[in-house]
Motif scaffolding. Structure first.
Motif, PDB file in Angstrom:
ATOM      1  N   THR A 157      43.258  37.699  41.979  1.00 55.52           N
ATOM      2  CA  THR A 157      41.837  37.960  41.713  1.00 55.52           C
ATOM      3  C   THR A 157      40.986  37.886  42.984  1.00 55.52           C
ATOM      4  O   THR A 157      40.092  38.697  43.171  1.00 55.52           O
ATOM      5  CB  THR A 157      41.247  36.973  40.688  1.00 55.52           C
ATOM      6  N   GLN A 158      41.282  36.909  43.840  1.00 57.09           N
ATOM      7  CA  GLN A 158      40.464  36.773  45.049  1.00 57.09           C
ATOM      8  C   GLN A 158      40.492  38.067  45.870  1.00 57.09           C
ATOM      9  O   GLN A 158      39.480  38.503  46.398  1.00 57.09           O
ATOM     10  CB  GLN A 158      40.955  35.600  45.909  1.00 57.09           C
ATOM     11  N   ARG A 159      41.690  38.685  45.943  1.00 51.75           N
ATOM     12  CA  ARG A 159      41.773  39.937  46.714  1.00 51.75           C
ATOM     13  C   ARG A 159      41.151  41.097  45.941  1.00 51.75           C
ATOM     14  O   ARG A 159      40.602  42.018  46.526  1.00 51.75           O
ATOM     15  CB  ARG A 159      43.219  40.221  47.106  1.00 51.75           C
ATOM     16  N   ILE A 160      41.224  41.024  44.612  1.00 52.41           N
ATOM     17  CA  ILE A 160      40.558  42.066  43.822  1.00 52.41           C
ATOM     18  C   ILE A 160      39.060  42.051  44.142  1.00 52.41           C
ATOM     19  O   ILE A 160      38.447  43.087  44.367  1.00 52.41           O
ATOM     20  CB  ILE A 160      40.790  41.843  42.306  1.00 52.41           C
ATOM     21  N   PHE A 161      38.483  40.836  44.238  1.00 57.99           N
ATOM     22  CA  PHE A 161      37.050  40.748  44.541  1.00 57.99           C
ATOM     23  C   PHE A 161      36.742  41.240  45.955  1.00 57.99           C
ATOM     24  O   PHE A 161      35.694  41.804  46.200  1.00 57.99           O
ATOM     25  CB  PHE A 161      36.543  39.324  44.323  1.00 57.99           C
ATOM     26  N   GLU A 162      37.709  41.054  46.886  1.00 64.17           N
ATOM     27  CA  GLU A 162      37.508  41.616  48.241  1.00 64.17           C
ATOM     28  C   GLU A 162      37.436  43.142  48.160  1.00 64.17           C
ATOM     29  O   GLU A 162      36.593  43.774  48.796  1.00 64.17           O
ATOM     30  CB  GLU A 162      38.652  41.202  49.167  1.00 64.17           C
ATOM     31  N   HIS A 163      38.366  43.724  47.369  1.00 69.77           N
ATOM     32  CA  HIS A 163      38.352  45.184  47.225  1.00 69.77           C
ATOM     33  C   HIS A 163      37.047  45.641  46.580  1.00 69.77           C
ATOM     34  O   HIS A 163      36.482  46.658  46.951  1.00 69.77           O
ATOM     35  CB  HIS A 163      39.517  45.657  46.359  1.00 69.77           C
ATOM     36  N   VAL A 164      36.581  44.844  45.634  1.00 67.47           N
ATOM     37  CA  VAL A 164      35.335  45.195  44.948  1.00 67.47           C
ATOM     38  C   VAL A 164      34.187  45.184  45.951  1.00 67.47           C
ATOM     39  O   VAL A 164      33.351  46.094  45.971  1.00 67.47           O
ATOM     40  CB  VAL A 164      35.068  44.212  43.790  1.00 67.47           C
ATOM     41  N   ASP A 165      34.160  44.169  46.829  1.00 66.92           N
ATOM     42  CA  ASP A 165      33.096  44.103  47.832  1.00 66.92           C
ATOM     43  C   ASP A 165      33.136  45.323  48.748  1.00 66.92           C
ATOM     44  O   ASP A 165      32.106  45.831  49.176  1.00 66.92           O
ATOM     45  CB  ASP A 165      33.230  42.820  48.663  1.00 66.92           C
ATOM     46  N   ALA A 166      34.364  45.797  49.042  1.00 66.06           N
ATOM     47  CA  ALA A 166      34.492  46.938  49.942  1.00 66.06           C
ATOM     48  C   ALA A 166      34.115  48.250  49.248  1.00 66.06           C
ATOM     49  O   ALA A 166      33.420  49.077  49.823  1.00 66.06           O
ATOM     50  CB  ALA A 166      35.930  47.015  50.468  1.00 66.06           C
ATOM     51  N   VAL A 167      34.558  48.429  48.011  1.00 68.27           N
ATOM     52  CA  VAL A 167      34.360  49.712  47.324  1.00 68.27           C
ATOM     53  C   VAL A 167      32.999  49.795  46.640  1.00 68.27           C
ATOM     54  O   VAL A 167      32.421  50.861  46.521  1.00 68.27           O
ATOM     55  CB  VAL A 167      35.512  49.938  46.298  1.00 68.27           C
ATOM     56  N   LYS A 168      32.482  48.658  46.209  1.00 67.97           N
ATOM     57  CA  LYS A 168      31.243  48.583  45.427  1.00 67.97           C
ATOM     58  C   LYS A 168      31.263  49.545  44.231  1.00 67.97           C
ATOM     59  O   LYS A 168      30.494  50.505  44.169  1.00 67.97           O
ATOM     60  CB  LYS A 168      30.029  48.883  46.305  1.00 67.97           C
ATOM     61  N   PRO A 169      32.168  49.303  43.311  1.00 71.43           N
ATOM     62  CA  PRO A 169      32.287  50.237  42.178  1.00 71.43           C
ATOM     63  C   PRO A 169      31.185  50.036  41.145  1.00 71.43           C
ATOM     64  O   PRO A 169      30.553  48.984  41.099  1.00 71.43           O
ATOM     65  CB  PRO A 169      33.645  49.861  41.572  1.00 71.43           C
ATOM     66  N   ASP A 170      30.961  51.080  40.331  1.00 71.01           N
ATOM     67  CA  ASP A 170      30.046  50.950  39.193  1.00 71.01           C
ATOM     68  C   ASP A 170      30.770  50.415  37.974  1.00 71.01           C
ATOM     69  O   ASP A 170      30.159  49.890  37.056  1.00 71.01           O
ATOM     70  CB  ASP A 170      29.430  52.310  38.848  1.00 71.01           C
ATOM     71  N   ILE A 171      32.080  50.638  37.961  1.00 68.79           N
ATOM     72  CA  ILE A 171      32.893  50.155  36.839  1.00 68.79           C
ATOM     73  C   ILE A 171      34.215  49.626  37.409  1.00 68.79           C
ATOM     74  O   ILE A 171      34.789  50.228  38.314  1.00 68.79           O
ATOM     75  CB  ILE A 171      33.195  51.291  35.833  1.00 68.79           C
ATOM     76  N   LEU A 172      34.656  48.503  36.866  1.00 68.36           N
ATOM     77  CA  LEU A 172      35.935  47.936  37.317  1.00 68.36           C
ATOM     78  C   LEU A 172      36.920  47.952  36.153  1.00 68.36           C
ATOM     79  O   LEU A 172      36.591  47.537  35.046  1.00 68.36           O
ATOM     80  CB  LEU A 172      35.710  46.502  37.805  1.00 68.36           C
ATOM     81  N   VAL A 173      38.129  48.452  36.414  1.00 65.92           N
ATOM     82  CA  VAL A 173      39.177  48.450  35.394  1.00 65.92           C
ATOM     83  C   VAL A 173      40.316  47.569  35.882  1.00 65.92           C
ATOM     84  O   VAL A 173      40.755  47.725  37.022  1.00 65.92           O
ATOM     85  CB  VAL A 173      39.710  49.888  35.140  1.00 65.92           C
ATOM     86  N   VAL A 174      40.770  46.643  35.078  1.00 68.11           N
ATOM     87  CA  VAL A 174      41.885  45.778  35.469  1.00 68.11           C
ATOM     88  C   VAL A 174      43.004  45.917  34.438  1.00 68.11           C
ATOM     89  O   VAL A 174      42.818  45.653  33.267  1.00 68.11           O
ATOM     90  CB  VAL A 174      41.447  44.299  35.572  1.00 68.11           C
ATOM     91  N   ASP A 175      44.152  46.337  34.892  1.00 64.85           N
ATOM     92  CA  ASP A 175      45.298  46.597  34.012  1.00 64.85           C
ATOM     93  C   ASP A 175      46.461  45.740  34.514  1.00 64.85           C
ATOM     94  O   ASP A 175      47.027  46.025  35.542  1.00 64.85           O
ATOM     95  CB  ASP A 175      45.634  48.094  34.095  1.00 64.85           C
ATOM     96  N   SER A 176      46.880  44.717  33.962  1.00 67.05           N
ATOM     97  CA  SER A 176      46.416  44.044  32.776  1.00 67.05           C
ATOM     98  C   SER A 176      46.159  42.568  33.092  1.00 67.05           C
ATOM     99  O   SER A 176      46.629  42.092  34.125  1.00 67.05           O
ATOM    100  CB  SER A 176      47.530  44.115  31.731  1.00 67.05           C
ATOM    101  N   ILE A 177      45.510  41.874  32.225  1.00 67.14           N
ATOM    102  CA  ILE A 177      45.162  40.483  32.462  1.00 67.14           C
ATOM    103  C   ILE A 177      46.419  39.614  32.595  1.00 67.14           C
ATOM    104  O   ILE A 177      46.429  38.615  33.306  1.00 67.14           O
ATOM    105  CB  ILE A 177      44.225  39.941  31.349  1.00 67.14           C
ATOM    106  N   GLN A 178      47.497  40.012  31.943  1.00 70.79           N
ATOM    107  CA  GLN A 178      48.732  39.203  32.013  1.00 70.79           C
ATOM    108  C   GLN A 178      49.431  39.304  33.365  1.00 70.79           C
ATOM    109  O   GLN A 178      50.331  38.520  33.644  1.00 70.79           O
ATOM    110  CB  GLN A 178      49.716  39.630  30.925  1.00 70.79           C
TER     111      GLN A 178
END
Ligand code: TYD
Ligand code: MG
Length: 458
Positions: A157-178
């Protein structure tokens, strides 16, 4: 490094205990406790939550600005319908379903058809190349040049948030929580504490940034949404994607929705090139047969706001063994037993020594009580081996004394039956005034089950 502690979690309900227990005090299951090492939260997530607290001050309800236009339409009418009109900013939506039912396909296809939005598709299950392969397969549905869908294979998750900071998406999709995990907890991905913490982190992110998060969750063997109930409490909407593998149909329904109705259904068909929306399902579900077969009856049901015509099929045969078998597919078995008792008592059919099998065609599960009359008539049709015309449909509930009871919005059902070209519809004579609006269809009003049988079989 914060100190690590071990806790025990119930695999079934997520109950947390500091020692091992044989039986869960929450859900009463035996032998469900598993040991997990949990490290106290890392500073990163601590700072996230403290900044959230600073940002929120009480406001007067009148001062809170809100407009329906803030919803983001997904570009897929069936998906929007189930969501209640599009994605709500800052919401977190869980999409559950059995493996292979098409969750990833639905989300990727939706991701590709949202125009003018930046989207980040994080997959913990597939590589970027595999996502690309899938995208090529469903390629026809893409929104073309304007669509900006970033993909990344990532599980922390920590790296997912780094990617989010870089891309600045309007929608985030995460496949899968498990498949994703957070560094603040030591246990493996998919364990109760990981699922709980990752969901909480994603929720915090959604609420702070206003970016809607779509989350995939697998379903366990016993059919409940995996991971546990804890997750269902955290998220804003729980959607379930279901269907019968033998049929191409896929049904999306909301089990929980903070921003919309849970009565709505989205219907899709899985094709070679992705999911196709089915906007007039009745034409599909009632099949097209010319010869008349006994045991089939068509019910005019409503799912949410939409009329859905389904074919009820039954088979009644003399029981080979002492105890007759009763089986219902897509219909509540106890309700079927009740209807059988009504038929036995009111109409004098000896069904006690018969095997009765019931099936709702298309792999659907129907909860609308308006299907009762069709169930009863289909059972009797099979019992006496006389077919019901495929151009007759019915919409009524049955009471315990055999009375045919009215159902909600009968006008809408009649109008739809007329549109679909039925010749006759059976409804309760106690229905509130039915305006005869020049329908071609013949409306037969019945008061008790015997009258319905007379109308059908004589
Ligand atoms: P998938 O989305 O991978 O399921 P999930 O994410 O829920 O596990 O769906 C996989 C199934 O869908 C697979 O059996 C193949 C089928 N499929 C099609 O029939 N047509 C298609 O265009 C795609 C992409 C998949
Ligand atoms: Mg998948």
């Amino acid at each position: 490094m914060p100190k690590a502690k071990t806790y025990f979690f119930c695999r079934n309900c997520g109950y947390q205990s500091s020692s091992w227990l044989g039986r869960c005090p929450e859900c009463g299951q035996w032998n469900t406790f598993e040991e997990e090492v949990v490290r106290a939260a890392l500073p990163t997530s601590a700072s996230r939550s403290s900044s959230a607290e600073a940002a929120s001050a009480p406001k007067l309800l009148q001062e809170v600005v809100y407009s329906e236009h803030t919803r983001i339409p997904t570009g897929c009418a069936e998906f929007d319908r189930v969501l209640g009109g599009g994605l709500v900013p800052g919401s977190i939506v869980l999409l559950g379903g059995e493996p292979g039912i098409g969750k990833s396909t639905l989300l990727l296809q939706t991701a590709l058809s949202i125009p003018d939005k930046r989207l980040l598709y994080v997959s913990g299950e597939e590589s970027e190349q595999q996502i690309k392969m899938r995208a090529e397969r469903i390629g026809t549905a893409t929104a073309g040049e304007t669509q900006q869908c970033y993909v990344v294979a990532e599980t922390v998750t920590q790296r997912i948030f780094e990617h989010v900071d870089a891309v600045k998406p309007d929608i985030l999709v995460v496949d899968s929580i498990q498949t994703i995990s957070t560094e603040s907890i030591d246990s493996s991905a998919g364990s109760i504490s990981q699922i709980r913490e990752c969901t909480a982190e994603l929720q915090r992110f959604a609420k702070e940034s206003g970016v809607p998060v779509l989350l995939v969750g697998h379903i366990t063997k016993d059919g409940s949404l995996a991971g546990p109930k804890v997750m269902e409490h955290i998220v804003d909407a729980v959607l379930q994607f279901e269907g019968d593998r033998n049929y191409g149909f896929r049904i999306l329904r909301a089990l929980k929705n903070r921003f919309g109705s849970t009565a709505e259904l989205g219907i899709f068909e899985m094709c070679g090139d992705g999911l196709r929306q089915v906007s007039n399902p009745s034409e599909f579900l009632i099949g097209h047969r010319d010869e008349t077969l006994s045991g089939a009856a068509i019910a005019a049901t409503l799912e949410g706001a939409r009329p859905l015509f389904v074919e009820v099929q039954s088979l009644v045969s003399t029981a080979v063994y002492g105890t007759p078998q009763r089986n219902a597919n897509g219909f509540d078995l106890r309700r079927m037993n009740m209807l059988l008792a009504v038929l036995e008592k009111r109409c004098g059919f000896k069904l006690g020594a018969k095997d009765v099998f019931l099936n709702i065609a298309g792999g659907l599960r129907v909860n609308d009580p308006a299907i009762d009359l069709a169930v009863a008539c289909s059972i009797l049709s099979s019992n006496v081996d006389i077919p019901i015309s495929p151009r007759v449909c019915m919409a009524a509930e049955l009471g315990l004394s055999g009375e045919v009871r009215p159902v909600a919005r009968v006008e809408q059902r009649i109008a739809e039956a007329d549109r679909l070209g039925f010749e006759q519809i059976l409804v309760s004579k106690y229905s509130s005034r039915i305006a005869k609006r020049g329908y071609k269809i013949h409306i037969v009003e019945v008061g008790v089950i015997e009258e319905a049988l007379k109308a059908l079989f004589t």
